[in-house]
Design a protein around this motif. Sequence first.
Motif, PDB file in Angstrom:
ATOM      1  N   GLY A   9      27.704  64.425 -75.248  1.00 35.42           N
ATOM      2  CA  GLY A   9      27.187  64.566 -76.596  1.00 35.42           C
ATOM      3  C   GLY A   9      27.208  63.270 -77.388  1.00 35.42           C
ATOM      4  O   GLY A   9      27.628  62.216 -76.920  1.00 35.42           O
ATOM      5  N   THR A  10      26.737  63.377 -78.604  1.00 34.31           N
ATOM      6  CA  THR A  10      26.687  62.244 -79.515  1.00 34.31           C
ATOM      7  C   THR A  10      27.215  62.665 -80.879  1.00 34.31           C
ATOM      8  O   THR A  10      27.311  63.850 -81.177  1.00 34.31           O
ATOM      9  CB  THR A  10      25.246  61.721 -79.673  1.00 34.31           C
ATOM     10  OG1 THR A  10      24.414  62.776 -80.181  1.00 34.31           O
ATOM     11  CG2 THR A  10      24.695  61.233 -78.346  1.00 34.31           C
ATOM     12  N   GLY A  11      27.521  61.679 -81.697  1.00 35.75           N
ATOM     13  CA  GLY A  11      28.013  61.962 -83.037  1.00 35.75           C
ATOM     14  C   GLY A  11      29.444  61.501 -83.206  1.00 35.75           C
ATOM     15  O   GLY A  11      29.940  60.646 -82.461  1.00 35.75           O
ATOM     16  N   GLN A  12      30.107  62.072 -84.196  1.00 32.40           N
ATOM     17  CA  GLN A  12      31.499  61.726 -84.448  1.00 32.40           C
ATOM     18  C   GLN A  12      32.352  62.089 -83.237  1.00 32.40           C
ATOM     19  O   GLN A  12      32.249  63.204 -82.702  1.00 32.40           O
ATOM     20  CB  GLN A  12      32.009  62.477 -85.681  1.00 32.40           C
ATOM     21  CG  GLN A  12      33.422  62.103 -86.095  1.00 32.40           C
ATOM     22  CD  GLN A  12      33.889  62.862 -87.324  1.00 32.40           C
ATOM     23  OE1 GLN A  12      33.197  63.760 -87.811  1.00 32.40           O
ATOM     24  NE2 GLN A  12      35.052  62.506 -87.841  1.00 32.40           N
ATOM     25  N   PRO A  13      33.203  61.179 -82.766  1.00 32.40           N
ATOM     26  CA  PRO A  13      33.958  61.468 -81.544  1.00 32.40           C
ATOM     27  C   PRO A  13      35.159  62.382 -81.781  1.00 32.40           C
ATOM     28  O   PRO A  13      35.886  62.231 -82.768  1.00 32.40           O
ATOM     29  CB  PRO A  13      34.425  60.075 -81.085  1.00 32.40           C
ATOM     30  CG  PRO A  13      34.482  59.267 -82.335  1.00 32.40           C
ATOM     31  CD  PRO A  13      33.395  59.789 -83.231  1.00 32.40           C
ATOM     32  N   ILE A  14      35.342  63.324 -80.861  1.00 31.82           N
ATOM     33  CA  ILE A  14      36.559  64.127 -80.795  1.00 31.82           C
ATOM     34  C   ILE A  14      37.224  63.833 -79.456  1.00 31.82           C
ATOM     35  O   ILE A  14      36.599  64.002 -78.400  1.00 31.82           O
ATOM     36  CB  ILE A  14      36.285  65.634 -80.897  1.00 31.82           C
ATOM     37  CG1 ILE A  14      35.513  65.984 -82.162  1.00 31.82           C
ATOM     38  CG2 ILE A  14      37.611  66.409 -80.865  1.00 31.82           C
ATOM     39  CD1 ILE A  14      35.209  67.473 -82.304  1.00 31.82           C
ATOM     40  N   ILE A  15      38.465  63.399 -79.487  1.00 31.03           N
ATOM     41  CA  ILE A  15      39.230  63.160 -78.263  1.00 31.03           C
ATOM     42  C   ILE A  15      40.184  64.329 -78.056  1.00 31.03           C
ATOM     43  O   ILE A  15      41.000  64.646 -78.928  1.00 31.03           O
ATOM     44  CB  ILE A  15      40.020  61.845 -78.349  1.00 31.03           C
ATOM     45  CG1 ILE A  15      39.065  60.660 -78.544  1.00 31.03           C
ATOM     46  CG2 ILE A  15      40.864  61.650 -77.090  1.00 31.03           C
ATOM     47  CD1 ILE A  15      39.776  59.327 -78.672  1.00 31.03           C
ATOM     48  N   PHE A  16      40.069  64.982 -76.906  1.00 32.78           N
ATOM     49  CA  PHE A  16      40.928  66.103 -76.545  1.00 32.78           C
ATOM     50  C   PHE A  16      41.990  65.608 -75.563  1.00 32.78           C
ATOM     51  O   PHE A  16      41.668  65.014 -74.531  1.00 32.78           O
ATOM     52  CB  PHE A  16      40.113  67.220 -75.905  1.00 32.78           C
ATOM     53  CG  PHE A  16      39.184  67.917 -76.868  1.00 32.78           C
ATOM     54  CD1 PHE A  16      39.619  69.014 -77.590  1.00 32.78           C
ATOM     55  CD2 PHE A  16      37.880  67.470 -77.044  1.00 32.78           C
ATOM     56  CE1 PHE A  16      38.769  69.659 -78.479  1.00 32.78           C
ATOM     57  CE2 PHE A  16      37.018  68.119 -77.930  1.00 32.78           C
ATOM     58  CZ  PHE A  16      37.470  69.208 -78.652  1.00 32.78           C
TER      59      PHE A  16
END
Length: 247
Positions: A9-16
């Motif tokens: 995906g693209t956009g604001q990053p979420i790191i899990f």
Amino acid sequence: MKLNYKINGTGQPIIFIHGLFGNLDNLGVLAREYANDYQIIQIDLRNHGLSPWSDEMNYQLMATDVLALINELALDHIILIGHSMGGKVAMTLTQYIADLIAQVVILDIAPVSYASDSHNKVFQALDACFNAPVSGRSNMHNIMSEYLPEHTIQFLLKSYKADKWLFNFRAISRHYADIRGWSEIARYNQPVLFIRGGSSDYIIDEYYSDILMQFPYASIETVVGAGHNVHMAKPQDVIALINSWIK
């Protein structure tokens, strides 16, 4: 250390960031929820999944590993979501990259040291597996069934592929005191969401003062009827809390 990761995906990053004995797929139920609107980054911590193994393991090193990936990908305005051990990694990162972080969500872990026997049965089961003269998924299942409930066995077997364990059990055993422990970090003076399982003992009322000492703007929410793996037990409840927090 260069970590193994998966990015979508693209956009604001979420790191899990997964927990002990886990891998990058463990928070997949949450990652899938945000895949259409965010850049999703799921990582294997050192000594887990397909990331490299090391004889050294503590929260400073694990946070530094994640920081190297953040720099490699040139990430900014990051949302960190960490469960259990991964939550402690996320908390540790706040002292290094406060200027790069937009939101932090911690799943069922507190900035405290936990009792040394909290994973005692898991270590007994895995030690028996690693010392067994046989291999194979069914044999590992049978060995662990003498020590552990079925749901824990199934969780651990997610890291057993092609007759090999994907986590470095020996290094984890040697550094278990570091993993269950905690060293106080600098205060993070931004909001943080802690989500606790109502049936879990990882965030009990006595730990609230420890949370607020290091994260004075923390909010603590309880998912009733959920245990330590709160995101698996009540995913929609957890997603609703995260949505209200990050949106």
